[in-house]
Scaffold this active site. Structure first.
Site, short mmCIF file in Angstrom:
data_model
loop_
_atom_site.label_atom_id
_atom_site.label_comp_id
_atom_site.label_asym_id
_atom_site.label_seq_id
_atom_site.Cartn_x
_atom_site.Cartn_y
_atom_site.Cartn_z
N LYS A 128 36.42 34.55 35.34
CA LYS A 128 35.85 34.43 36.68
C LYS A 128 34.56 33.77 36.98
O LYS A 128 34.37 33.20 38.14
CB LYS A 128 35.54 35.90 37.10
CG LYS A 128 37.10 36.83 37.42
CD LYS A 128 36.62 37.93 37.94
CE LYS A 128 38.06 38.99 38.44
NZ LYS A 128 37.89 40.00 38.79
N LYS B 131 48.49 37.66 34.95
CA LYS B 131 48.52 39.13 35.39
C LYS B 131 48.80 39.03 36.90
O LYS B 131 48.11 38.21 37.60
CB LYS B 131 47.32 40.13 35.02
CG LYS B 131 46.32 39.83 35.57
CD LYS B 131 45.22 41.07 35.51
CE LYS B 131 43.94 40.84 36.33
NZ LYS B 131 43.06 41.96 36.76
N LYS C 280 44.95 40.79 42.65
CA LYS C 280 44.77 40.91 44.05
C LYS C 280 43.81 39.54 44.66
O LYS C 280 44.25 39.33 45.91
CB LYS C 280 43.70 41.96 44.63
CG LYS C 280 44.43 43.18 44.58
CD LYS C 280 43.37 44.18 45.17
CE LYS C 280 43.24 45.37 44.53
NZ LYS C 280 42.10 45.55 43.74
N1 AQP Z 1 48.61 43.26 36.95
C1 AQP Z 1 48.18 44.37 36.57
N2 AQP Z 1 48.85 45.27 35.43
C2 AQP Z 1 48.48 46.48 35.36
N3 AQP Z 1 47.74 47.14 35.63
C3 AQP Z 1 46.82 46.18 36.50
N4 AQP Z 1 45.58 46.54 37.18
C4 AQP Z 1 45.17 45.69 38.01
N5 AQP Z 1 45.91 44.68 37.63
C5 AQP Z 1 47.16 44.96 36.99
C6 AQP Z 1 44.91 47.96 37.08
O1 AQP Z 1 44.58 48.52 38.42
C7 AQP Z 1 43.33 49.21 38.33
C8 AQP Z 1 42.57 48.87 39.66
O2 AQP Z 1 42.05 47.47 39.54
P1 AQP Z 1 41.08 46.79 40.11
O3 AQP Z 1 41.33 46.62 41.82
O4 AQP Z 1 39.69 47.74 40.43
O5 AQP Z 1 40.65 45.63 39.62
P2 AQP Z 1 41.40 44.35 38.82
O6 AQP Z 1 41.60 45.03 37.48
O7 AQP Z 1 40.58 43.18 38.83
O8 AQP Z 1 42.65 44.15 39.74
P3 AQP Z 1 42.97 42.97 40.36
O9 AQP Z 1 44.23 43.15 41.16
O10 AQP Z 1 43.10 41.81 39.32
O11 AQP Z 1 41.96 42.89 41.52
P4 AQP Z 1 40.94 41.31 41.50
O12 AQP Z 1 41.71 40.25 41.70
O13 AQP Z 1 40.06 41.89 43.00
O14 AQP Z 1 39.95 41.26 40.30
C9 AQP Z 1 42.75 48.98 37.06
O15 AQP Z 1 42.89 50.04 36.17
C10 AQP Z 1 43.44 47.92 36.56
O16 AQP Z 1 43.58 47.83 34.96
#
Ligand code: AQP
Length: 358
Positions: free
Chosen positions: A137, A219, A222
């Site tokens: 990031k 992965k 969001k």
């Molecule tokens: N692709 C994924 N597969 C399995 N688990 C996932 N998680 C996120 N993406 C996947 C799990 O969802 C929980 C909440 O995640 P988060 O929103 O707090 O942050 P993140 O992991 O950074 O998710 P994103 O979607 O990638 O968000 P952004 O893009 O905003 O950083 C966590 O338990 C995570 O492991």
């Protein structure tokens, strides 16, 4: 003792979580929850919620302080909406606020950030520099790099440790941050010669890593700008069909099996089906063995997703229209988490030598 545990798929099996466990996890309010969040984490949260034993404590938080790590201009009204929508989504996914505490991290933010400071004084820079999420990031431009993005894994450790969390259900992408949490717990205990913080175990679901639909080497995330890369839990059936239809697969079009290295796109679709149906990969492979072209496979996958998400979609509309209920859930969540955080921070300050009774 194992520091990472995979939860059983079978709904009738007991969970490998002791009676006195403190289960803690959070999700960022950075947008609508997608299938990765749901299958990797929220579905497990619900499983734990549904099987809670009387002395266990469960706290699920909306990580709104973490949502600030990548600052966006004129974001405040969007953040406000995202926070409320995140609560509505958790309730729609079946988290019961009478069983599990649901809170906004910022409402008890003083406790979290104070412990964050104490842990920051123990966290080595070299360790934080090796974090994959930081490497992914950061912009690379030192003049624009923010301390918050670099340091947030320490805040995440504080989030867990302020409640003395023993079990943390997360997706695979959070495994390094959980290792840091265990490391900081040990460092604190060793530094102050106490046995205060438990070593928090990572709890994984079988579908701990759901890939992007358009680029299965990444992965599902969001923050991706490609709307076809993810399915939101609130997507309409038409949108789900469109996204699955366009999902990247491969040229073997008459037989479908799980091989994440050679066939990452197809394997991701089978993983999604396995996660929703709580079936083993062998069972899923057997179910799709009758299908011999991509049209049929993709229709099958779309049907499974649409059917599984239907109740979440209708609940979501109900909850987003009931703001006063959402506020009552948050108030109740604030009161019960504040009580634990206050008690623990008082103990922690005493251990450090910061209590006011001489
Ligand atoms: N692709 C994924 N597969 C399995 N688990 C996932 N998680 C996120 N993406 C996947 C799990 O969802 C929980 C909440 O995640 P988060 O929103 O707090 O942050 P993140 O992991 O950074 O998710 P994103 O979607 O990638 O968000 P952004 O893009 O905003 O950083 C966590 O338990 C995570 O492991």
């Amino acid at each position: 003792m194992e520091s990472c545990v995979e939860l059983p798929m079978d709904k009738t099996s007991p969970l490998p979580i002791p009676d006195d466990a403190v289960i803690f996890s959070m999700i960022q309010p950075t947008g609508v929850i997608h299938l990765g969040n749901f299958l990797g984490a929220i579905n497990t949260w619900k499983q734990i919620n549904d099987k809670k034993r009387p002395d266990q404590k469960i706290i699920y938080g909306i990580a709104d302080l973490h949502a600030l790590t990548i600052p966006k201009k004129d974001y405040s009204s969007q953040l406000k909406t995202n926070r409320m929508e995140a609560i509505a989504t958790l309730l729609s996914c079946g988290i019961n606020p009478q069983v599990s505490t649901i809170n906004f991290q910022s409402m008890v933010g003083g406790y979290h950030t104070e412990l964050f400071w104490y842990l920051s004084c123990l966290a080595p820079l070299g360790y934080l520099n090796r974090m994959t999420q930081w490497k992914d990031k950061k912009s690379g431009d030192q003049t624009k790099e923010r301390l918050g993005l670099f340091a947030y894994p320490v805040l995440q450790a504080a989030d867990i440790m302020i409640y003395k969390g023993t079990h943390v259900p997360v997706g695979d992408d959070q495994s390094q941050h959980l290792e840091l949490t265990r490391y900081l717990s040990e460092r604190f205990n060793a530094m102050y010669n106490v046995d205060y913080f438990p070593s928090a175990k990572t709890l994984y679901s079988k579908s701990k890593k759901i890939a992007s639909l358009s680029n299965p080497s990444k992965k599902m995330s969001k923050s991706s700008e490609d709307r076809l890369s993810m399915i939101y839990v609130t997507d309409s059936p038409e949108s789900i069909r469109e996204k699955i239809k366009k999902a990247k697969t491969d040229s073997i079009s008459d037989t479908f099996y799980f091989d994440p290295v050679e066939r990452p796109g197809v394997s991701n679709l089978l993983e999604i089906v396995s996660g929703f149906q709580q079936k083993t990969m062998k069972e899923v492979e057997k179910d799709v063995s009758q299908l011999h072209d991509y049209r049929s496979l993709k229709e099958y996958v779309s049907d499974v997703i649409i059917e599984s998400l239907a109740p979440i979609r209708s609940n979501y509309t109900k909850y987003t229209n009931d703001k006063s209920y959402l506020e009552s859930v948050i108030q109740q969540g604030y009161e019960s988490s504040q009580e634990i955080a206050h008690k623990n921070l008082t103990d922690i300050k005493k251990i450090i030598g910061l209590s006011n009774d001489f």
